[in-house]
Design a protein around this motif. Structure first.
Motif, PDB file in Angstrom:
ATOM      1  N   UNK A  61      16.844  -2.848  19.923  1.00  0.00           N
ATOM      2  CA  UNK A  61      17.605  -2.251  18.823  1.00  0.00           C
ATOM      3  C   UNK A  61      19.081  -2.628  18.907  1.00  0.00           C
ATOM      4  N   UNK A  62      19.603  -2.648  20.126  1.00  0.00           N
ATOM      5  CA  UNK A  62      21.017  -3.006  20.297  1.00  0.00           C
ATOM      6  C   UNK A  62      21.242  -4.503  20.081  1.00  0.00           C
ATOM      7  N   UNK A  63      20.273  -5.310  20.490  1.00  0.00           N
ATOM      8  CA  UNK A  63      20.375  -6.749  20.227  1.00  0.00           C
ATOM      9  C   UNK A  63      20.398  -6.991  18.721  1.00  0.00           C
ATOM     10  N   UNK A  64      19.467  -6.344  18.002  1.00  0.00           N
ATOM     11  CA  UNK A  64      19.417  -6.499  16.548  1.00  0.00           C
ATOM     12  C   UNK A  64      20.730  -6.047  15.914  1.00  0.00           C
ATOM     13  N   UNK A  65      21.261  -4.932  16.371  1.00  0.00           N
ATOM     14  CA  UNK A  65      22.502  -4.418  15.798  1.00  0.00           C
ATOM     15  C   UNK A  65      23.658  -5.391  16.013  1.00  0.00           C
ATOM     16  N   UNK A  66      23.698  -6.030  17.172  1.00  0.00           N
ATOM     17  CA  UNK A  66      24.807  -6.966  17.404  1.00  0.00           C
ATOM     18  C   UNK A  66      24.655  -8.225  16.562  1.00  0.00           C
ATOM     19  N   UNK A  67      23.435  -8.712  16.400  1.00  0.00           N
ATOM     20  CA  UNK A  67      23.238  -9.873  15.537  1.00  0.00           C
ATOM     21  C   UNK A  67      23.690  -9.545  14.104  1.00  0.00           C
ATOM     22  N   UNK A  68      23.315  -8.373  13.618  1.00  0.00           N
ATOM     23  CA  UNK A  68      23.748  -7.971  12.275  1.00  0.00           C
ATOM     24  C   UNK A  68      25.267  -7.870  12.196  1.00  0.00           C
ATOM     25  N   UNK A  69      25.880  -7.370  13.250  1.00  0.00           N
ATOM     26  CA  UNK A  69      27.338  -7.250  13.269  1.00  0.00           C
ATOM     27  C   UNK A  69      28.003  -8.626  13.251  1.00  0.00           C
ATOM     28  N   UNK A  70      27.470  -9.557  14.038  1.00  0.00           N
ATOM     29  CA  UNK A  70      28.033 -10.906  14.068  1.00  0.00           C
ATOM     30  C   UNK A  70      27.947 -11.543  12.685  1.00  0.00           C
ATOM     31  N   UNK A  71      26.762 -11.496  12.083  1.00  0.00           N
ATOM     32  CA  UNK A  71      26.578 -12.121  10.770  1.00  0.00           C
ATOM     33  C   UNK A  71      27.440 -11.432   9.719  1.00  0.00           C
ATOM     34  N   UNK A  72      27.477 -10.094   9.748  1.00  0.00           N
ATOM     35  CA  UNK A  72      28.273  -9.367   8.769  1.00  0.00           C
ATOM     36  C   UNK A  72      29.756  -9.637   8.892  1.00  0.00           C
ATOM     37  N   UNK A  73      30.231  -9.802  10.137  1.00  0.00           N
ATOM     38  CA  UNK A  73      31.652 -10.026  10.380  1.00  0.00           C
ATOM     39  C   UNK A  73      32.062 -11.465  10.100  1.00  0.00           C
ATOM     40  N   UNK A  74      31.225 -12.401  10.519  1.00  0.00           N
ATOM     41  CA  UNK A  74      31.626 -13.800  10.509  1.00  0.00           C
ATOM     42  C   UNK A  74      31.072 -14.589   9.319  1.00  0.00           C
ATOM     43  N   UNK A  75      30.088 -14.021   8.607  1.00  0.00           N
ATOM     44  CA  UNK A  75      29.480 -14.766   7.514  1.00  0.00           C
ATOM     45  C   UNK A  75      28.607 -15.900   7.996  1.00  0.00           C
ATOM     46  N   UNK A  76      28.202 -15.855   9.241  1.00  0.00           N
ATOM     47  CA  UNK A  76      27.344 -16.854   9.861  1.00  0.00           C
ATOM     48  C   UNK A  76      26.876 -16.277  11.187  1.00  0.00           C
ATOM     49  N   UNK A  77      25.801 -16.843  11.764  1.00  0.00           N
ATOM     50  CA  UNK A  77      25.351 -16.412  13.078  1.00  0.00           C
ATOM     51  C   UNK A  77      25.998 -17.317  14.114  1.00  0.00           C
ATOM     52  N   UNK A  78      27.129 -16.862  14.637  1.00  0.00           N
ATOM     53  CA  UNK A  78      27.932 -17.646  15.573  1.00  0.00           C
ATOM     54  C   UNK A  78      28.327 -16.728  16.716  1.00  0.00           C
ATOM     55  N   UNK A  79      27.530 -16.757  17.792  1.00  0.00           N
ATOM     56  CA  UNK A  79      27.770 -15.882  18.936  1.00  0.00           C
ATOM     57  C   UNK A  79      29.159 -16.161  19.507  1.00  0.00           C
ATOM     58  N   UNK A  80      30.052 -15.164  19.530  1.00  0.00           N
ATOM     59  CA  UNK A  80      31.422 -15.419  19.986  1.00  0.00           C
ATOM     60  C   UNK A  80      31.525 -15.657  21.484  1.00  0.00           C
TER      61      UNK A  80
END
Length: 337
Positions: A61-80
């Motif tokens: 659940x936490x992994x999913x939440x962070x992926x959603x946060x990354x995509x929502x923040x960055x407009x792409x899936x780009x692990x910081x």
């Protein structure tokens, strides 16, 4: 040129290309040379998923939440943290009138460019994903540019299997290219039981090389032995340079396919003078590789596998079709996920 490479999609910082950008405009309205894809499944690259899983102690659940946060923040899936992303499959919804990509609405496709430069919106909250695997069912939109790369999914492979192969298709194609420059070479693959590793071994063997692999466990050794693409298999921690060199010996070409950092020096130490090291792992530290080679007085050429070689997708799919045991490795990994 600006439109074809997606420069107009960069929000910040200005003046950089989409991969280097912190944030992209992922709005679904397309420009004249863009293509919009309805997303069906994401494939997070191995280094990114491992980092997220370790950070959250395997809590899906936490992994999913962070992926959603990354995509929502960055407009792409780009692990910081890892700087990496992955790729996706979906269905083409709209093609701009000036697009040069060989697709049409209704085509089921895989994006053969990184999610780190692909404008992406997720609209379903990833509710179909438990966060416990690299592949995530998803709904949303993605945008491809004029200079993007895309492949229509083959009819004879399940989409999940095709996605797994396309995710690493640059590795075997480059290995084939480099191996054919040598006469009777030995090729060593660190992480030989993984997706890119097993396909790289298959490519090297097809090109006439003697093949060796380093794996981390007896279970991986047994699985790889069944695939019959490695002439020798050693068990070692790829982060231990001395263990790698002692147990695997030397090779003309060494390929790093391990999704953890710290494997640079073992690869260099195991490569013969005048040989080549190919780094395919997004966990690679290139300063560590360069300085390590200098410190070891290693006369080796080091290459960054950039994920693209002309014809790479077709090459990888053909390897899978003609090497049933490697296909079985992929299917077992997908089933395990």
């Amino acid at each position: 040129m600006a439109g074809s490479v997606g420069l107009h999609r960069v929000i910040e910082p200005p003046g950089v290309l989409p991969q280097a950008a912190w944030r992209l405009d992922a709005s679904p309205e397309i420009g004249p040379d863009e293509v919009r894809v309805r997303v069906q499944r994401l494939n997070l690259d191995a280094a990114s998923y491992r980092q997220l899983a370790e950070k959250h102690a395997g809590d899906g659940a936490r992994i999913r939440a962070e992926v959603l946060d990354i995509v929502g923040t960055r407009g792409k899936m780009h692990n910081p943290v890892t700087g990496s992303g992955g790729m996706l499959i979906g269905v083409v919804e709209q093609v701009g009138p000036e697009s040069s990509l060989p697709v049409k609405p209704g085509d089921r496709v895989a994006t053969l460019v990184s999610l780190t430069l692909t404008p992406l919106r997720i609209t379903d909250g990833l509710r179909g994903w438990d966060g416990l695997s690299e592949q995530a069912p998803a709904d949303g939109t993605a945008i491809l540019f004029g200079r993007s790369i895309v492949g229509v999914l083959p009819d004879d492979l399940p989409p999940e299997l095709a996605l797994a192969v396309y995710d690493v298709c640059g590795a075997p194609a480059l290995v084939d290219r480099i191996v054919r420059k040598y006469r009777d070479p030995t090729v060593l693959v660190l992480g030989g039981a993984g997706k890119s590793g097993s396909l790289s071994l298959a490519a090297a063997k097809r090109a006439g090389a003697r093949t060796k692999a380093v794996v981390v466990s007896a279970a991986e050794r047994d699985a790889l032995r069944a695939a019959a693409v490695a002439d020798e298999i050693a068990i070692a921690d790829a982060r231990d340079p001395v263990a790698v060199a002692d147990r695997a010996g030397t090779a003309d070409v060494t390929v790093v396919c391990v999704d953890v950092p710290g494997c640079e020096h073992g690869a260099i130490l195991a490569t013969a003078p005048g040989g080549t090291v190919i780094f395919f792992s997004m966990a690679t530290s290139f300063p560590a590789a360069a300085l390590g080679a200098e410190g070891l007085a290693a006369d080796v050429t080091m290459l960054v596998g950039n994920g693209y070689v002309p014809g790479h997708a077709e090459f990888a799919v053909d390897l899978l079709r003609t090497t049933p045991a490697v296909r079985a490795l992929f299917e077992a990994r997908i089933a395990g996920d």
